[in-house]
Design an enzyme around this catalytic site. Structure first.
Site, mmCIF file in Angstrom:
data_model
loop_
_atom_site.group_PDB
_atom_site.id
_atom_site.type_symbol
_atom_site.label_atom_id
_atom_site.label_comp_id
_atom_site.label_asym_id
_atom_site.label_seq_id
_atom_site.Cartn_x
_atom_site.Cartn_y
_atom_site.Cartn_z
ATOM 1 C CG ASP A 11 7.203 12.348 -6.772
ATOM 2 O OD1 ASP A 11 7.253 13.238 -7.662
ATOM 3 O OD2 ASP A 11 7.793 12.428 -5.681
ATOM 4 C CG ASP A 56 -1.975 1.005 1.261
ATOM 5 O OD1 ASP A 56 -2.143 1.686 0.233
ATOM 6 O OD2 ASP A 56 -2.648 1.145 2.303
ATOM 7 C CE LYS A 66 -3.449 4.975 0.992
ATOM 8 N NZ LYS A 66 -2.931 3.995 1.969
HETATM 9 O O1 S5P Z 1 -8.914 5.433 2.092
HETATM 10 C C1 S5P Z 1 -8.142 4.651 2.615
HETATM 11 C C2 S5P Z 1 -7.192 3.944 1.875
HETATM 12 C C3 S5P Z 1 -6.390 3.022 2.502
HETATM 13 S S1 S5P Z 1 -5.388 2.047 1.511
HETATM 14 N N1 S5P Z 1 -8.224 4.397 3.952
HETATM 15 C C4 S5P Z 1 -7.413 3.496 4.578
HETATM 16 O O2 S5P Z 1 -7.563 3.312 5.787
HETATM 17 N N2 S5P Z 1 -6.434 2.817 3.859
HETATM 18 C C5 S5P Z 1 -5.509 1.879 4.501
HETATM 19 O O3 S5P Z 1 -6.260 0.803 5.052
HETATM 20 C C6 S5P Z 1 -4.720 2.455 5.665
HETATM 21 O O4 S5P Z 1 -3.453 2.925 5.240
HETATM 22 C C7 S5P Z 1 -4.567 1.286 6.621
HETATM 23 O O5 S5P Z 1 -3.406 0.548 6.295
HETATM 24 C C8 S5P Z 1 -5.759 0.389 6.336
HETATM 25 C C9 S5P Z 1 -6.898 0.518 7.337
HETATM 26 O O6 S5P Z 1 -6.494 0.038 8.581
HETATM 27 P P1 S5P Z 1 -7.482 0.036 9.862
HETATM 28 O O7 S5P Z 1 -6.593 -0.393 11.008
HETATM 29 O O8 S5P Z 1 -7.996 1.426 10.053
HETATM 30 O O9 S5P Z 1 -8.540 -0.980 9.557
#
Ligand code: S5P
Length: 474
Positions: free
Chosen positions: A307, A302, A304
């Protein structure tokens, strides 16, 4: 009499009763056409109705397995009725307008979700009428993948239908029909050529797949995916019966690997943030890949990327992490423009890789606007081999059933964390918001017993998915 002779006889008959007319006509949609079909007249000719239904039975239906037949209203209804009687299969009727009183059902007849239904139609041009009926039947949980047609006008309908997972078999194509009429001297060669030129020139617009991707099972969507990772992920979900992606946001190698040993059998994908691991090393990657292979799940880094393309290209392949060497797929932002995708695509030559583009975020106050979201989806269309799907929160973000909606921000109860993360429940994200793969992090990782919690999540998420594809959402 062979099929061909019988078809010839029918073609000539249709011409003689004016069900096929040659000349200058204007269609409903205002297009000029040299050939016009009006199969409504066949109800006045019982012998033609009999010929058609016998031919459809022998030629198109005999070897199909199905529980019901359903005609597309209205021209095909008498033919469907006859076929129901000949084949001794029950018939379903679709109402064009649902009743405002009583049961409000759009499908009449007795059926059960999971049964199959064969569609009967007279003429297919764009395929849109067949699709309306298919959609209503699928909403009731019926499986509909085949339509038998009297005449395919060869103007894009069969491709549109296939795109929506409906295969057609037709007695005639426009070409075969006019060739029979020409051979039997019913029309001139000039007319035949004119019709052939007309078919080439006048193709129906490609309909967007209107099968709700939400109603299609993962194994079907695997067939429609153009990105290899999306195909694999759909198949893994269907085989392992799990749509859970675990976000292992832990900071040591052993904690991650130990956890994956315990939960690997219950997940379809693991999502990593390698840059938070304090003792990252090459051996970690080797072990991670071994566990992933053993338990049959994919790896999503992940990262993201956000750049310019040149920098992303180096971030992907170089540095300490060399993500491109081991991650099946990565996440990327569309913000810098499609240079990011060009860069990642450049590394796709020898191995299958995929990208989830961020079209929406789960965090409060994020700056993504509806316009940004639509532009992100439009950007992805140009990279069908690269894009696995979108990270997003809403079902209307995209329609293509070959792409995957990856939705984070999920826990068993709706809540928020102290830094703006918003959590929705499995029911909400899958049944209302269209999630295909569900990302859970702390909901599992921070639990007292992640190995117990992972099963609770897996079961809850899979139950919602099976409910969704059954079409019974109420
Ligand atoms: O919009 C987003 C996109 C991502 S990839 N919201 C998110 O929370 N994430 C990722 O999903 C975030 O970086 C984290 O690794 C995961 C959610 O984790 P949680 O512990 O909140 O369930």
């Amino acid at each position: 009499m062979g099929h061909d002779t019988k078809l010839e006889e029918l073609a000539i008959k249709l011409f003689s009763i004016d069900a096929v007319k040659m000349g200058e006509f204007t269609t409903k949609s205002g297009i000029k056409t040299p050939v016009y079909f009006d199969l409504r007249v066949i109800v006045s000719y019982p012998e033609v109705m009999e010929m058609i239904s016998n031919l459809l039975q022998e030629y198109a239906i005999k070897d199909c397995a199905y529980d019901h037949v359903c005609g597309v209203p209205y021209t095909a209804l008498p033919i469907a009725t006859l076929l129901s009687v000949i084949t001794k299969k029950s018939m379903l009727m679709r109402r064009k307008e649902t009743k405002s009183y009583g049961t409000k059902k759009s499908i009449e007849g007795h059926y059960k979700a999971g049964q199959t239904c064969l569609i009967i139609e007279d003429v297919v041009t764009s395929g849109s009428s067949v699709l309306e009926t298919v959609k209503d039947l699928r909403k009731e949980g019926l499986k509909v993948n085949k339509a038998v047609i009297i005449l395919d006008r060869e103007q894009g309908g069969s491709a549109n239908l296939l795109n929506n997972d409906v295969e057609i078999t037709s007695l005639f194509t426009m070409t075969s029909l006019i060739e029979i009429l020409y051979k039997n001297r019913k029309i001139t060669e000039e007319m035949m050529l004119k019709v052939k030129a007309y078919i080439k020139e006048t193709q129906a617009v490609v309909l967007e797949p209107s099968v709700d991707r939400l109603l299609l099972p993962y194994e079907k969507r695997a067939e429609l995916a153009t990105n290899q990772i999306a195909k694999q992920l759909f198949n893994i979900m269907a085989t392992k019966k799990t749509n859970l992606c675990l976000s292992v946001d832990l900071t040591s190698v052993t904690s991650i690997l130990d956890l994956l040993e315990k939960v690997g059998e219950h997940i379809c994908m693991v999502k990593t943030h390698v840059d938070i691991i304090e003792d990252f090393n090459k051996d970690f990657v080797t072990q991670l890949k071994q566990i992933a292979d053993r338990f049959n799940f994919l790896i999503l880094e992940d990262r993201k990327y956000a750049d310019i393309g040149h920098t992303v290209s180096m971030q992907y392949m170089k540095g300490v992490y060399k993500v491109g060497e081991w991650a099946d797929c990565v996440t990327a932002h569309s913000l810098p423009g499609d240079g990011v995708l060009k860069a990642l695509n450049g590394h796709m030559n020898s191995v299958s890789r995929g990208v989830f583009l961020l079209a929406e975020m789960s965090s409060e106050g994020n700056l993504i606007s509806p316009e940004y979201k639509d532009a992100t989806v439009a950007m992805a269309v140009k990279y069908p081999d690269l894009i696995t799907g979108f990270v997003c929160q809403n079902k209307d973000t995209f329609k293509d059933p070959g792409l995957i909606q990856l939705t984070p921000g999920v826990q068993l109860e709706s809540s928020k964390d102290s830094l703006g993360q918003v959590y929705n429940t499995p029911e909400k994200v899958i049944l209302e918001n269209g999630a295909d793969v569900i990302v859970v992090g702390r909901g599992i990782v921070a639990a007292k017993s992640p190995e117990t919690q992972v099963v609770i999540y897996k079961d809850a998420l899979w139950k919602c998915y099976t409910k969704r594809v059954s079409g019974k959402l109420e």
